[in-house]
Design a protein around this motif. Structure first.
Motif, PDB file in Angstrom:
ATOM      1  N   SER A   3       0.849  -1.183   0.000  1.00 17.24           N
ATOM      2  CA  SER A   3       0.000   0.000   0.000  1.00 17.24           C
ATOM      3  C   SER A   3       0.892   1.244   0.000  1.00 17.24           C
ATOM      4  O   SER A   3       2.108   1.166   0.205  1.00 17.24           O
TER       5      SER A   3
ATOM      6  N   MET B 240       1.211   3.645   2.172  1.00 19.83           N
ATOM      7  CA  MET B 240       1.889   3.854   3.451  1.00 19.83           C
ATOM      8  C   MET B 240       2.953   2.791   3.699  1.00 19.83           C
ATOM      9  O   MET B 240       4.037   3.086   4.210  1.00 19.83           O
ATOM     10  N   GLU B 241       2.675   1.553   3.322  1.00 19.82           N
ATOM     11  CA  GLU B 241       3.661   0.478   3.491  1.00 19.82           C
ATOM     12  C   GLU B 241       4.903   0.751   2.661  1.00 19.82           C
ATOM     13  O   GLU B 241       6.029   0.498   3.102  1.00 19.82           O
TER      14      GLU B 241
ATOM     15  N   SER C 132      -3.012  10.787   3.094  1.00 17.79           N
ATOM     16  CA  SER C 132      -2.691   9.358   3.195  1.00 17.79           C
ATOM     17  C   SER C 132      -2.578   8.629   1.865  1.00 17.79           C
ATOM     18  O   SER C 132      -2.106   7.488   1.840  1.00 17.79           O
TER      19      SER C 132
ATOM     20  N   ALA D  23       3.149   8.480   7.104  1.00 20.60           N
ATOM     21  CA  ALA D  23       3.619   7.090   7.135  1.00 20.60           C
ATOM     22  C   ALA D  23       4.771   6.893   8.097  1.00 20.60           C
ATOM     23  O   ALA D  23       4.906   5.825   8.705  1.00 20.60           O
TER      24      ALA D  23
ATOM     25  N   PHE E  36      -3.947   9.279  12.719  1.00 17.96           N
ATOM     26  CA  PHE E  36      -3.277   8.110  12.153  1.00 17.96           C
ATOM     27  C   PHE E  36      -2.176   7.636  13.094  1.00 17.96           C
ATOM     28  O   PHE E  36      -1.597   8.434  13.839  1.00 17.96           O
ATOM     29  N   GLU E  37      -1.877   6.366  13.026  1.00 18.20           N
ATOM     30  CA  GLU E  37      -0.720   5.798  13.702  1.00 18.20           C
ATOM     31  C   GLU E  37       0.067   4.983  12.689  1.00 18.20           C
ATOM     32  O   GLU E  37      -0.459   4.032  12.114  1.00 18.20           O
ATOM     33  N   ARG E  38       1.291   5.429  12.415  1.00 21.43           N
ATOM     34  CA  ARG E  38       2.156   4.793  11.417  1.00 21.43           C
ATOM     35  C   ARG E  38       1.430   4.608  10.078  1.00 21.43           C
ATOM     36  O   ARG E  38       1.509   3.578   9.437  1.00 21.43           O
ATOM     37  N   GLY E  39       0.697   5.642   9.703  1.00 17.59           N
ATOM     38  CA  GLY E  39       0.016   5.660   8.414  1.00 17.59           C
ATOM     39  C   GLY E  39      -1.352   5.025   8.390  1.00 17.59           C
ATOM     40  O   GLY E  39      -2.041   5.107   7.370  1.00 17.59           O
ATOM     41  N   GLU E  40      -1.763   4.401   9.484  1.00 12.89           N
ATOM     42  CA  GLU E  40      -3.064   3.739   9.538  1.00 12.89           C
ATOM     43  C   GLU E  40      -4.086   4.648  10.221  1.00 12.89           C
ATOM     44  O   GLU E  40      -3.847   5.140  11.330  1.00 12.89           O
ATOM     45  N   LEU E  41      -5.226   4.853   9.583  1.00 15.27           N
ATOM     46  CA  LEU E  41      -6.273   5.706  10.134  1.00 15.27           C
ATOM     47  C   LEU E  41      -6.891   5.048  11.365  1.00 15.27           C
ATOM     48  O   LEU E  41      -7.326   3.903  11.312  1.00 15.27           O
ATOM     49  N   VAL E  42      -6.927   5.788  12.482  1.00 18.88           N
ATOM     50  CA  VAL E  42      -7.508   5.238  13.709  1.00 18.88           C
ATOM     51  C   VAL E  42      -8.762   5.988  14.139  1.00 18.88           C
ATOM     52  O   VAL E  42      -9.584   5.440  14.885  1.00 18.88           O
TER      53      VAL E  42
END
Length: 222
Positions: free
Chosen positions: A23, A25-26, A101, A130, A150-156
């Protein structure tokens, strides 16, 4: 020996299972050097944490260049985490999450919205997102605010509500210390960066931890 090496290599399996898709962010987290150069710990001016800050500030500078907001506020906490607040037009609320993102997504491709721009590649804020353990973006427009965490690119979390905030955008980020090991921002590096921005943008006021940085004569001051 050469023949043995060829046999060894040819015996390594290479199948469809070895093909991976990352992805957005990855990909940034897996290959950060492609986006920000070196990681580092903040002891050198070219270290990645200063690139992250510059990418965020550049977006606020673009608002100033478009005549939307003459003030940028930067708050540094413990030399570890930072927020950048501008008083520009604010990222359109419906596109806030994508704008911070999704690579290659942003308003800079539309010359009607940004006739002048520092950042053009649709990467900056996404790379910051990211590569941060925590990243918060909020935008205020005409009495409404949308805030994404976000945390390390992941939406929380993602919420929209009424607000009394003036129009504009605020970005908070804390670089990921698993990537930028033992890092600290150096205030002297940041002050130099911000002063250089004001030399190139006469009329812009930058407040760094409450301290006003401004250039009245542009490059003449430099």
């Amino acid at each position: 020996m050469e023949e043995l090496n060829e046999q060894t290599v040819s015996s390594v399996a290479y199948t469809e299972e070895n093909i991976r898709h990352l992805s957005d962010m990855e990909h940034v987290r897996t290959r950060p050097g492609m986006y920000i150069g070196r990681l580092g710990d903040g002891s050198q001016v070219e270290d990645g944490i200063y690139v992250l800050l510059k990418e965020v500030v550049d977006n606020s500078i673009d608002e100033f260049k478009m005549g939307a907001g003459k003030r940028i506020e930067i708050q540094m906490e413990d030399n570890l985490r930072v927020s950048v607040r501008d008083y520009g037009r604010g990222i359109p609320l419906g596109s806030l999450v994508d704008a911070v993102s999704m690579l290659n997504t942003g308003g800079k491709y539309d010359t009607k919205a940004f006739k002048k721009s520092v950042g053009l590649n649709g990467v900056g804020a996404k790379a910051v997102n990211a590569l941060s353990s925590r990243f918060v973006a909020w935008s205020a427009r005409d009495g409404q605010m949308r805030k994404a965490v976000f945390e390390r690119g992941e939406l929380v979390s993602d919420e929209t509500c009424a607000t009394d905030e003036e129009n504009g955008t605020c970005i908070f980020f804390e670089p990921d210390d698993t990537l930028f090991q033992n890092y600290h921002f150096r205030p002297e590096f940041i002050e130099t960066m911000l002063r250089n921005y004001t030399y190139l943008n006469t009329g812009l006021s930058i407040y760094y931890n409450g301290h006003r940085i401004v250039s009245r004569n542009g490059l003449e001051d430099l």
